[in-house]
Design a protein around this motif. Structure first.
Motif, PDB file in Angstrom:
ATOM      1  N   SER A 161       0.862  -1.179   0.000  1.00 41.71           N
ATOM      2  CA  SER A 161       0.000   0.000   0.000  1.00 41.71           C
ATOM      3  C   SER A 161       0.897   1.226   0.000  1.00 41.71           C
ATOM      4  O   SER A 161       1.952   1.233   0.653  1.00 41.71           O
ATOM      5  N   ARG A 162       0.498   2.270  -0.731  1.00 40.28           N
ATOM      6  CA  ARG A 162       1.281   3.507  -0.722  1.00 40.28           C
ATOM      7  C   ARG A 162       1.354   4.097   0.674  1.00 40.28           C
ATOM      8  O   ARG A 162       2.273   4.856   0.980  1.00 40.28           O
ATOM      9  N   SER A 163       0.394   3.748   1.531  1.00 36.94           N
ATOM     10  CA  SER A 163       0.411   4.254   2.904  1.00 36.94           C
ATOM     11  C   SER A 163       1.603   3.726   3.691  1.00 36.94           C
ATOM     12  O   SER A 163       1.961   4.286   4.730  1.00 36.94           O
ATOM     13  N   HIS A 164       2.242   2.654   3.191  1.00 37.40           N
ATOM     14  CA  HIS A 164       3.452   2.135   3.838  1.00 37.40           C
ATOM     15  C   HIS A 164       4.688   2.969   3.486  1.00 37.40           C
ATOM     16  O   HIS A 164       5.776   2.717   4.009  1.00 37.40           O
ATOM     17  N   PRO A 208       5.035   6.705   3.721  1.00 36.52           N
ATOM     18  CA  PRO A 208       4.435   8.005   4.058  1.00 36.52           C
ATOM     19  C   PRO A 208       5.133   9.173   3.358  1.00 36.52           C
ATOM     20  O   PRO A 208       6.340   9.348   3.484  1.00 36.52           O
ATOM     21  N   ASP A 231       7.942   1.109   8.100  1.00 35.84           N
ATOM     22  CA  ASP A 231       7.380   2.277   7.434  1.00 35.84           C
ATOM     23  C   ASP A 231       8.260   3.516   7.565  1.00 35.84           C
ATOM     24  O   ASP A 231       8.226   4.407   6.703  1.00 35.84           O
ATOM     25  N   GLY A 251       9.375   5.554   4.438  1.00 36.78           N
ATOM     26  CA  GLY A 251       9.142   6.993   4.357  1.00 36.78           C
ATOM     27  C   GLY A 251      10.398   7.754   3.975  1.00 36.78           C
ATOM     28  O   GLY A 251      10.351   8.720   3.206  1.00 36.78           O
TER      29      GLY A 251
END
Length: 219
Positions: free
Chosen positions: A62-65, A67, A138, A142
């Motif tokens: 997921s792109r949320s991983h 940030p 993450d 990031g």
């Protein structure tokens, strides 16, 4: 890789300091330039040092991983920093970039509206996931997604960024063939620094793109 001036090295340090300490306001750099390519010798040497492996699964991606975009000051983030670095005649509202001139290195298209410009990750987030980033936490992902010290972030046309998607150089190359040497060198530099793998097809494509590139030199 490419020869860089002393001012570029100082610029990279200033950007890193701003990210680390969250200095208020925009990053105060004059004539910001794209960051240098890698630090491990020529692109062909670094390419030979990369591990060749099959692409991992996209399971859990997921792109949320990854940030992004991180703040680099009040009302200013990494996207604004790249827009300012890669553009000319930049206009601000506070610390947000609201106008300027940009030329996409991928296809030569020009823009004056920052909303028409995408910030491309040289090595796409999903490609990084399949190349080893699935094992990172993450925080590290990031750091990768906001990396201003490597040639990882570029202001380009939205159409070229979306055509590229998460494809590697065996699947997509910039329409501007004159940019292939630079593109391949930057791709290798990012993967080399972050210790990401390449597929056999990816390595073959990068080898072909780097063949005959006379600009390679140790920074």
């Amino acid at each position: 890789m490419r020869t860089r001036s002393g001012s570029r090295a100082l610029g990279a340090l200033a950007l890193a300091a701003a990210l680390t300490f969250g200095a208020a306001g925009c990053v105060p750099l004059d004539e910001q330039e794209a960051p240098p390519s890698g630090d491990g010798g020529t692109a062909t040497q670094m390419l030979d040092q990369l591990t060749v492996a099959e692409a991992s699964s996209m399971r859990g991606y997921s792109r949320s991983h990854f940030p992004h975009w991180r703040k680099t000051g009040q009302n200013c983030d990494v996207r604004d920093t790249v827009l300012e670095r890669d553009g000319k005649d930049i206009r601000h509202s506070g610390c947000n970039v609201v106008g300027g001139r940009w030329e996409s290195v991928y296809d030569g298209r020009s823009f004056t509206d920052p909303s028409s410009v995408d910030i491309d990750h040289m090595v796409p987030l999903a490609n990084a996931w399949r190349s080893g980033a699935d094992d990172w936490d993450d925080t590290k992902r990031g750091n990768f997604a906001n990396d201003l010290d490597r040639p990882q972030l570029f202001a380009v046309s939205a159409s070229s960024n979306r055509a590229k998607g998460d494809q590697d150089p065996s699947q997509w190359k910039p329409p501007s063939q004159s940019y292939w040497c630079q593109y391949a060198g930057d791709w290798v530099a990012v993967k080399h620094h972050w210790r990401l793998t390449v597929t056999s097809a990816e390595k073959a494509a990068l080898t072909d793109m780097l063949e005959g590139c006379t600009w390679e030199s140790k920074p």
